[in-house]
Scaffold this motif. Sequence first.
Motif: not given
Length: 143
Positions: A1-8
């Motif tokens: 989820i953290i990776l998704y937030v950073i990429i987003g």
Amino acid sequence: IILYVIIGSLVMANLLIAIMGDIYDNVQEKANAQYLHNLARIMIDYEILIKYIPRIPCFTSKSARWIQVLVPLHDGEYLRKEAWSGRVKAQTAAISIKMNEMETNLNLKIEKQLSEIMKMAKTMNGLQSKIDEVIAFSHSNSS
């Protein structure tokens, strides 16, 4: 989820930058037309004011009757030499100008090299004929 937030977040920041760059280009493309439109409005206001100048005591009869004249070229476009046309168009124009300059310089260098090669070929032909004469002379003397 953290990776998704950073990429987003990165994707959204890039989208924001792209949208703002596009808006800036659009504003710059319309800046010349807007400038000329505002200039024309000011001139119309002055033209209306000029009608009342003789009634104003601070202006003499030597005052100018006209302030500025705009001359349309075609289709409502006006002469302005280096109007901004957007980053991509400006870069494309600069690259094409540079490429034309480089092509011209390269063609001149190629022509110069070809002329030097032709001179060398003539010299080589002259030397070859002299070598042939020397060889023929040496064969005639040895026999």
